[in-house]
Design a protein around this motif. Structure first.
Motif, PDB file in Angstrom:
ATOM      1  N   TYR A   1       3.180   0.506  10.654  1.00 43.16           N
ATOM      2  CA  TYR A   1       3.613  -0.785  11.192  1.00 43.16           C
ATOM      3  C   TYR A   1       3.498  -1.878  10.120  1.00 43.16           C
ATOM      4  N   LEU A   2       2.432  -1.792   9.290  1.00 41.65           N
ATOM      5  CA  LEU A   2       2.199  -2.784   8.241  1.00 41.65           C
ATOM      6  C   LEU A   2       2.889  -2.416   6.931  1.00 41.65           C
ATOM      7  N   HIS A   3       3.519  -1.241   6.874  1.00 40.21           N
ATOM      8  CA  HIS A   3       4.084  -0.736   5.615  1.00 40.21           C
ATOM      9  C   HIS A   3       2.997  -0.674   4.536  1.00 40.21           C
ATOM     10  N   ALA A   4       1.837  -0.150   4.931  1.00 35.65           N
ATOM     11  CA  ALA A   4       0.682  -0.093   4.039  1.00 35.65           C
ATOM     12  C   ALA A   4       0.901   0.931   2.931  1.00 35.65           C
ATOM     13  N   ASP A   5       0.070   0.820   1.884  1.00 38.15           N
ATOM     14  CA  ASP A   5       0.249   1.701   0.726  1.00 38.15           C
ATOM     15  C   ASP A   5      -0.629   2.952   0.773  1.00 38.15           C
TER      16      ASP A   5
END
Length: 322
Positions: A141-145
């Motif tokens: 959802y956050l486009h985390a790495d």
């Protein structure tokens, strides 16, 4: 009292259990409220918990993708994390290149999976939610790495360390502020039982009678070897009031109640200091690096917790490559 040596013998005889398959766990994120420019509240539908869990998200500064910090509250852990209402986390992280995830509603739960429902605290499967469901939902959802760390204060400090040692390598860093990191060694069982009981819970509903297997396997002092390779930050004060604590009492609307609260905070922080010293010694004995900071004054209060957020972040930021 269980010694570390005796506990290690007990651990060695336990059967090896497989790590949960996180790819099989699913949870949905439902946006709920935009609280501020970078502060969003969402509901995460959890199969493990059998209900939606409220989660506050502080979106980080700069272009993404960014790492994720899971920040755990103390024993109250009600509708909005005290990190937000009392700990100034939104202001602190406003210019930091990290997305901060703050789950709510874990009051008195130790952020663990309970064996049975509790009359006061309900059904708690926090370990499954925090390690199995929430990352797989919130990070896309956050486009985390994919880089993550975990931190907490008081009950949340113990919970963060438990999750880190029980899931080696899942978090790049862990920070514990004013926590107790044993469930059996030293004062650990009493601290754990009192934490749950302070909010009306029955600790036997959590892991069974004190001293049984689940108490053993949740003890981070005993299980410290699993933290090797994880960046660790620990802090505690000594229970002596400092200027911020005295100012808080002086300006409180009910000074008598504030004095009583401060007295309890002095005792709690003195206990957290002993727990932190014991855990730091265990890490040192194992040659596991840790950054340990002891404040010359301070009680178990948010005026003091928030002051440690900066030093804790320094350690976690390095672990996250920030």
């Amino acid at each position: 009292m269980v010694t570390i040596a005796a506990a290690l013998v007990m651990v060695s005889s336990l059967p090896v259990t497989a790590t949960a398959d996180r790819t099989a766990m699913r949870a949905n994120v439902v946006p709920s409220e935009q609280v501020g420019p970078r502060w969003e509240r969402v509901e995460v539908e959890s199969s493990a918990m059998g209900r939606p869990v409220t989660v506050d998200v502080l979106h980080g500064a700069g272009a993404g993708p960014r790492p994720t910090l899971y920040l755990l509250d103390g024993v109250d852990a009600e509708g909005v994390s005290d990190w937000l209402s009392k700990g100034h986390a939104a202001d602190f992280f406003a210019d930091k290149p990290v997305d901060v995830v703050l789950p709510a509603g874990a009051t008195g739960s130790m952020y663990t999976d309970w064996e049975h429902p509790d009359a006061a605290l309900g059904w708690n499967r926090w370990e499954t939610f925090l390690t199995g469901e929430l990352p797989g939902a919130i990070e896309p959802y956050l486009h985390a790495d994919g880089r993550r760390a975990i931190a907490g204060v008081s009950m949340g400090a113990q919970g963060a360390m438990m999750l880190a040692h029980r899931h080696p390598g899942f978090y790049r860093g862990v920070a514990g502020l004013s926590g107790c990191y044993s469930t059996l060694v030293g004062p650990g069982s009493a601290v754990t039982a009192l934490t749950v009981a302070s909010r009306g819970g029955n600790v036997v509903r959590m892991w069974g009678p004190i001293g049984t297997v689940d108490w053993l396997t949740h003890d981070s002092t005993i299980g410290a070897e699993a933290l090797r390779g994880t960046a660790i930050y620990l802090s505690a004060a000594n229970g002596l009031p400092g200027v911020p604590d005295l100012d808080a009492v002086l300006h409180a609307p009910d000074m008598l109640a504030a004095l009583q609260t401060a007295g309890g905070g002095m005792a709690l922080e003195a206990g957290a200091r002993v727990c932190t010293e014991n855990f730091a010694k265990r890490l040192s004995d194992l040659n596991i690096p840790a950054t340990v900071h002891y404040e010359p004054t301070g009680i178990h209060a948010w005026e003091d917790f928030s002051a440690q957020l900066g030093p804790a972040w320094d350690t976690l930021a390095a672990a996250l490559g920030k």
